[in-house]
Design a protein around this motif. Structure first.
Motif: not given
Length: 240
Positions: A100-106
């Motif tokens: 998955w693209p991490p996006g704004d995830a830590i």
């Protein structure tokens, strides 16, 4: 042609069905999950006994090729299979669903790092979806956890305050959003497993403004060929 399919995933079951009956496929499951979803065709359950055991099994069974369609975090069997096939000079491919693209995830490198993030940010109600073995890293964290797993953790210390939710995917967006809202979740911890079966929890958390702590997957062994889809893996087998 005889293919060993290292499985236990939805992609592995789909590949076994796609190749049946043109190719003799033996699907291998680790045996950690009671009552697993079984693929079509022959199935073996249990470990091989390391690289040497796997090499012996490949020779004894007259295997012509190996497809590794295990979970992206099953690093040990992936490494063992790569080495065994290299030493036996067998064709080998990894069916690696895209991350998955991490996006704004830590993004963190391990369950322990994820637990440190939860503790450091003082999250109070955490949705923990890192699998039964990953729960142990959070045993000392002062928070309430909703722990979702296929089977109950065995001999694993769990956080003192938790609720265990036993279920098997796929999971849908509306249900995931409702779960997050009903349990007043303020952080989601997940592994970057990729695929569509469990992606909706991340989307729901993002839409609700809930922080996501994502454990990045281990890298593949050097010089291993990887394909992203069932169709690509089936084409690889048929081209041999």
């Amino acid at each position: 042609m005889r293919v060993l399919l290292l499985g236990g995933t939805a992609e592995a079951r789909a590949l076994a069905a796609e190749l049946n009956p043109d190719v003799t496929v033996v699907s291998s499951l680790a045996g950690r999950v009671p009552d697993p979803a079984l693929p079509v065709g022959a199935v073996r359950i249990g470990g091989f006994g390391g690289v040497d055991g796997l090499r012996r099994w490949l020779r004894d069974e007259g295997v012509d090729a190996v497809v590794d369609a295990t979970h992206p975090f099953a690093a040990r069997i992936t490494a063992n299979a790569a080495r065994a096939c290299r030493e036996e000079e067998l064709p080998h491919v990894v069916l690696a669903r895209p991350a998955w693209p991490p996006g704004d995830a830590i993004v963190v490198g391990s369950d322990v790092e994820a637990a440190n993030v939860v503790a450091r940010n003082h999250y109070a109600r955490v949705f923990l979806t890192t699998g039964r073995s990953g729960s142990a890293a959070f045993a000392g964290v002062d928070a309430w956890f909703l722990i979702r797993a296929v089977t109950a953790p065995d001999d694993v210390e769990l956080p003192p305050r938790h609720h265990l939710l036993l279920s098997r995917g796929p999971y849908r967006y509306a249900d995931e959003r409702k779960l997050l809202e009903e349990h007043r979740i303020d952080a989601l911890v997940t592994k970057n497993s990729g695929g569509d079966m469990t992606r909706d929890k991340v989307t729901a958390a993002e839409d609700l403004g809930i922080p996501v702590i994502m454990v990045q997957r281990p890298g593949l062994p050097d010089d291993v060929r990887a394909v992203p889809t069932v169709a690509d893996a089936a084409a690889w087998v048929r081209a041999l």
